[in-house]
Design an enzyme around this catalytic site. Sequence first.
Site, PDB file in Angstrom:
ATOM      1  N   HIS A  54       0.827  -1.213   0.000  1.00 25.32           N
ATOM      2  CA  HIS A  54       0.000   0.000   0.000  1.00 25.32           C
ATOM      3  C   HIS A  54       0.858   1.259   0.000  1.00 25.32           C
ATOM      4  O   HIS A  54       1.709   1.453   0.861  1.00 25.32           O
ATOM      5  CB  HIS A  54      -0.912   0.028   1.234  1.00 25.32           C
ATOM      6  CG  HIS A  54      -1.989   1.065   1.140  1.00 25.32           C
ATOM      7  ND1 HIS A  54      -3.200   0.832   0.518  1.00 25.32           N
ATOM      8  CD2 HIS A  54      -2.040   2.339   1.591  1.00 25.32           C
ATOM      9  CE1 HIS A  54      -3.945   1.911   0.597  1.00 25.32           C
ATOM     10  NE2 HIS A  54      -3.259   2.861   1.232  1.00 25.32           N
ATOM     11  N   ASP A  56       0.152   5.613  -1.093  1.00 26.67           N
ATOM     12  CA  ASP A  56      -0.820   6.617  -1.535  1.00 26.67           C
ATOM     13  C   ASP A  56      -0.195   7.737  -2.359  1.00 26.67           C
ATOM     14  O   ASP A  56      -0.710   8.860  -2.368  1.00 26.67           O
ATOM     15  CB  ASP A  56      -1.530   7.220  -0.324  1.00 26.67           C
ATOM     16  CG  ASP A  56      -2.659   6.345   0.185  1.00 26.67           C
ATOM     17  OD1 ASP A  56      -3.663   6.198  -0.529  1.00 26.67           O
ATOM     18  OD2 ASP A  56      -2.525   5.796   1.292  1.00 26.67           O
ATOM     19  N   GLU A 156      -8.945   1.999  -3.151  1.00 25.47           N
ATOM     20  CA  GLU A 156      -9.072   2.047  -1.691  1.00 25.47           C
ATOM     21  C   GLU A 156     -10.441   2.606  -1.303  1.00 25.47           C
ATOM     22  O   GLU A 156     -10.609   3.799  -1.074  1.00 25.47           O
ATOM     23  CB  GLU A 156      -7.953   2.896  -1.063  1.00 25.47           C
ATOM     24  CG  GLU A 156      -7.952   2.777   0.452  1.00 25.47           C
ATOM     25  CD  GLU A 156      -6.808   3.519   1.107  1.00 25.47           C
ATOM     26  OE1 GLU A 156      -6.556   3.274   2.297  1.00 25.47           O
ATOM     27  OE2 GLU A 156      -6.162   4.354   0.436  1.00 25.47           O
ATOM     28  N   HIS A 183     -13.601   2.438   2.978  1.00 24.26           N
ATOM     29  CA  HIS A 183     -12.560   3.286   3.570  1.00 24.26           C
ATOM     30  C   HIS A 183     -13.108   3.744   4.914  1.00 24.26           C
ATOM     31  O   HIS A 183     -13.497   2.887   5.722  1.00 24.26           O
ATOM     32  CB  HIS A 183     -12.169   4.444   2.647  1.00 24.26           C
ATOM     33  CG  HIS A 183     -10.916   5.117   3.093  1.00 24.26           C
ATOM     34  ND1 HIS A 183     -10.899   6.374   3.646  1.00 24.26           N
ATOM     35  CD2 HIS A 183      -9.629   4.688   3.124  1.00 24.26           C
ATOM     36  CE1 HIS A 183      -9.664   6.698   4.000  1.00 24.26           C
ATOM     37  NE2 HIS A 183      -8.867   5.696   3.696  1.00 24.26           N
ATOM     38  N   HIS A 229      -9.551  -1.361   6.622  1.00 22.67           N
ATOM     39  CA  HIS A 229     -10.598  -0.351   6.770  1.00 22.67           C
ATOM     40  C   HIS A 229     -11.986  -0.935   6.987  1.00 22.67           C
ATOM     41  O   HIS A 229     -12.908  -0.186   7.325  1.00 22.67           O
ATOM     42  CB  HIS A 229     -10.650   0.631   5.590  1.00 22.67           C
ATOM     43  CG  HIS A 229      -9.527   1.625   5.576  1.00 22.67           C
ATOM     44  ND1 HIS A 229      -9.450   2.668   6.467  1.00 22.67           N
ATOM     45  CD2 HIS A 229      -8.445   1.731   4.779  1.00 22.67           C
ATOM     46  CE1 HIS A 229      -8.351   3.379   6.215  1.00 22.67           C
ATOM     47  NE2 HIS A 229      -7.724   2.832   5.207  1.00 22.67           N
ATOM     48  N   HIS A 250      -2.827  -2.997   4.587  1.00 26.27           N
ATOM     49  CA  HIS A 250      -2.037  -2.114   5.462  1.00 26.27           C
ATOM     50  C   HIS A 250      -2.705  -2.041   6.832  1.00 26.27           C
ATOM     51  O   HIS A 250      -3.348  -1.062   7.189  1.00 26.27           O
ATOM     52  CB  HIS A 250      -1.838  -0.733   4.837  1.00 26.27           C
ATOM     53  CG  HIS A 250      -3.100   0.002   4.443  1.00 26.27           C
ATOM     54  ND1 HIS A 250      -4.050  -0.522   3.615  1.00 26.27           N
ATOM     55  CD2 HIS A 250      -3.551   1.247   4.782  1.00 26.27           C
ATOM     56  CE1 HIS A 250      -5.032   0.345   3.446  1.00 26.27           C
ATOM     57  NE2 HIS A 250      -4.758   1.424   4.152  1.00 26.27           N
ATOM     58  N   ASP A 319       1.979   2.094   3.799  1.00 28.74           N
ATOM     59  CA  ASP A 319       1.041   3.214   3.924  1.00 28.74           C
ATOM     60  C   ASP A 319       1.726   4.566   3.813  1.00 28.74           C
ATOM     61  O   ASP A 319       1.234   5.576   4.328  1.00 28.74           O
ATOM     62  CB  ASP A 319       0.264   3.129   5.242  1.00 28.74           C
ATOM     63  CG  ASP A 319      -1.053   3.917   5.205  1.00 28.74           C
ATOM     64  OD1 ASP A 319      -1.457   4.336   4.108  1.00 28.74           O
ATOM     65  OD2 ASP A 319      -1.662   4.105   6.272  1.00 28.74           O
TER      66      ASP A 319
END
Length: 435
Positions: A54, A56, A156, A183, A229, A250, A319
């Site tokens: 993961h 972003d 995600e 999420h 999540h 993650h 993450d």
Amino acid sequence: MLPRKTSTRALSGFCILSLRNLLVLSSLCHFISGYSERERVHDLMSRYPLIDGHNDLPLKLRILHNNRLSQFDLHNVSKVATDITRLQAGHVQAQMFAVYVLCGAQEKDAVRLTLEQIDVVRRMCTEYQDFELVTSAQELKNTEMRHKIACLISIEGGHSIDSSLPALRMYYQLGVRSMALTHTCNTPWAESSSKLYSVYQRQNNSLTHFGKAVVEEMNRLGIIVDLSHTSWDTALAVLNHSRAPVIFSHSSSYSICNHGRNVPDWLLHELKMNQGLIMVNLHSNFISCRDKANISHVADHFDHIKKVIGAESIGIGGDFEGAVSFPQGLDDVSKYPALIQELLQRNWTETELADVLRRNFLRVFEEVERVRNQLSSNPPSEVQISEQEVQNPCRLVLRPPQPRGPSPSSRAQHRPPCLLILATVLLLSSLFMIE
């Protein structure tokens, strides 16, 4: 024979010299030991480079540059923890890039925003020669032989599909190979671990009939189901329903840090039965339950999860770019070797670390594809969500508008100009005829 005073002085000098020699020797041994450990990590990660579950970076590219790739060089990007140079330094051979749009886009423009984020991942992974977009386990392996960084696309948050299986299928066509079901907001069909949003509240229904259809269609397509999540109840429901292994891309251990985003031991046992994977998150708040943490705190999560379900169920999902604070010494993607060195010092074997670095993820990915092949004769699912469940005011209902009889004045206002001219001509003609 030397005088006693001289003998004592000589002995004292010899002791001092010996002590100095021991200190030098100790320092040399420490240097050699440290050097050999670093070399051992380098050798191990060169043979088994990391698959990171993961990252972003696409979100940061939107925030900082509005997805304009022409404005910067991805080899060296400021204000982020991820770029090509640091990925290479950290022995990251494959990166799952998150396609994330805010929960506030649910019921609005989530699909458009998701498409734009898929576009930026596809662009950066095709316009830079160091990257290569991959959509299968075999392609991932091939990129390693070509010394490329493999890019995998992961959505995600299930709100990105707007409760539409056709949208899910189109994302697959664009290269998506993983999706987190939620999420920080519930969807109409699955429950989040977060209470930040009060949308789609349900009682005792953490994975609805349509939610199960989403999991089934992901199994049929070969999209990895990601439970990071989701609520624990949703995660359990998915683990009981999915025919393929799933991942927490993650998340960390709840027993070490009791944060709702982490996974409790009883759920880890369910994950083990599913042959799935938990990829440890490095965000400080999930590691130490505080804003500050260190590498030792991170290693505690690895040790605990290994004790509960074994090293064959563990991966790494850093993450980076999605969290605000990281442990000291693990502040960007180039620092992964420091974590592997810590685990080696804790007597993790090279075989166990090879599994954690990449082999566990490859096993899961290949099993997801095997299940997909088994289901290849199944037609695409046509399950639809009801209007009552989705409650989306922005959805167009496909029915013709109700006919309304316009008023005479409105007819005149909307009468075509050519008809007005014709009417005038006819009126004048009739007046001349009367005369």
